[in-house]
Design an enzyme around this catalytic site. Structure first.
Site, PDB file in Angstrom:
ATOM      1  N   ARG A  38       0.823  -1.208   0.000  1.00 38.67           N
ATOM      2  CA  ARG A  38       0.000   0.000   0.000  1.00 38.67           C
ATOM      3  C   ARG A  38       0.857   1.259   0.000  1.00 38.67           C
ATOM      4  NH1 ARG A  38      -2.908  -1.586   3.852  1.00 38.67           N
ATOM      5  NH2 ARG A  38      -2.047  -0.394   5.613  1.00 38.67           N
ATOM      6  N   ARG A  68      -1.328  -1.861  22.963  1.00 39.90           N
ATOM      7  CA  ARG A  68      -2.476  -0.992  23.198  1.00 39.90           C
ATOM      8  C   ARG A  68      -2.688  -0.876  24.703  1.00 39.90           C
ATOM      9  NH1 ARG A  68      -7.028  -3.141  20.094  1.00 39.90           N
ATOM     10  NH2 ARG A  68      -5.862  -2.182  18.392  1.00 39.90           N
ATOM     11  N   GLU A 111       5.131   0.381  18.379  1.00 35.71           N
ATOM     12  CA  GLU A 111       4.072   1.386  18.405  1.00 35.71           C
ATOM     13  C   GLU A 111       3.231   1.197  19.656  1.00 35.71           C
ATOM     14  OE1 GLU A 111       0.908   3.186  15.274  1.00 35.71           O
ATOM     15  OE2 GLU A 111       0.416   1.184  16.025  1.00 35.71           O
TER      16      GLU A 111
END
Length: 231
Positions: free
Chosen positions: A87, A108, A170
């Site tokens: 992408r 997360r 991340e």
């Protein structure tokens, strides 16, 4: 050292004719180099998660409450890795994964209140061995669809028998309500809707995102009022 220096002794060349996602997934499933890279990402996740758990315990001891409700982690699947490289028009190779993707390893963190998000972020990045590579504050600057979360890409050292390596992780930090909204929005991408239905669903989700944010703000104000009465 970058993520692949450890792997120099086991260099594997990806055939140039690997162009489809099926070919890529089949190749990496049998690639020692790919598996070692994923192992290093898993080690980096454990390092960051341990730091967060320790900070959560320290915060509770000092302030009698936890700023973290839950922590979840994941490694991107080979298919997701391929699709993101494709992408973004990056080369399809193992080296390219380490060079161009910042979210192969993801954590997360879900917090009760908005202020907790920034407290957790501040405590994490204040660690001597945590380097901030990128920050995206989607709480103060939400995405057009209403998505809110605080994103950090951090560089963390891991210690292996061969020496120290530096890996990217991340870290997404959000409230319980923001996480609930994001989970529902994520599901929408995997469901089949008639084209006529989609605009209405998107509109409803965007409205919910605004309501959720204002509820988060109000809940924090109520908590602060309660704290004042207890002083």
């Amino acid at each position: 050292m970058n993520e692949l220096e450890l792997l120099n002794d086991t260099e594997e060349i990806m055939p140039e004719n690997i162009i489809t996602k099926e070919q890529f997934v089949k190749f990496v499933e049998n690639s020692v180099k790919f598996e070692e890279l994923m192992m290093m990402y898993r080690c980096a996740i454990r390092e960051v998660q341990t730091k967060l758990e320790i900070l959560n315990d320290e915060f509770k001891t000092k302030r009698q409450r936890n700023p973290i409700d839950s922590i979840r982690s994941r490694i991107k699947s080979p298919l997701s890795i391929y699709e993101k490289l494709k992408r973004r028009n990056h080369p399809i190779s193992i080296q390219s994964i380490a060079d161009n993707l910042n979210d192969v390893a993801g954590i997360r963190v879900v917090c009760p209140f908005i202020s907790d998000i920034y407290d957790v972020a501040r405590m994490l990045i204040s660690q001597d061995d945590v380097e901030v590579m990128e920050v995206k504050d989607y709480i103060k600057n939400p995405k057009p669809n209403g998505y809110r979360s605080l994103h950090y890409v951090v560089i963390i050292p891991i210690f292996l028998s061969s020496g120290k390596e530096y890996m990217k992780v991340e870290v997404q930090i959000r409230t319980i309500a923001m996480n609930f909204w994001a989970s529902l929005e994520h599901q929408m991408h995997y469901k089949q809707f008639d084209n006529d239905d989609m605009p209405e669903i998107v509109k409803q989700l965007t409205e919910c995102a605004e309501n959720i944010y204002h509820t988060d703000v109000r809940m924090q104000e109520i908590r602060e009022d309660i704290h004042k009465f207890n002083e």
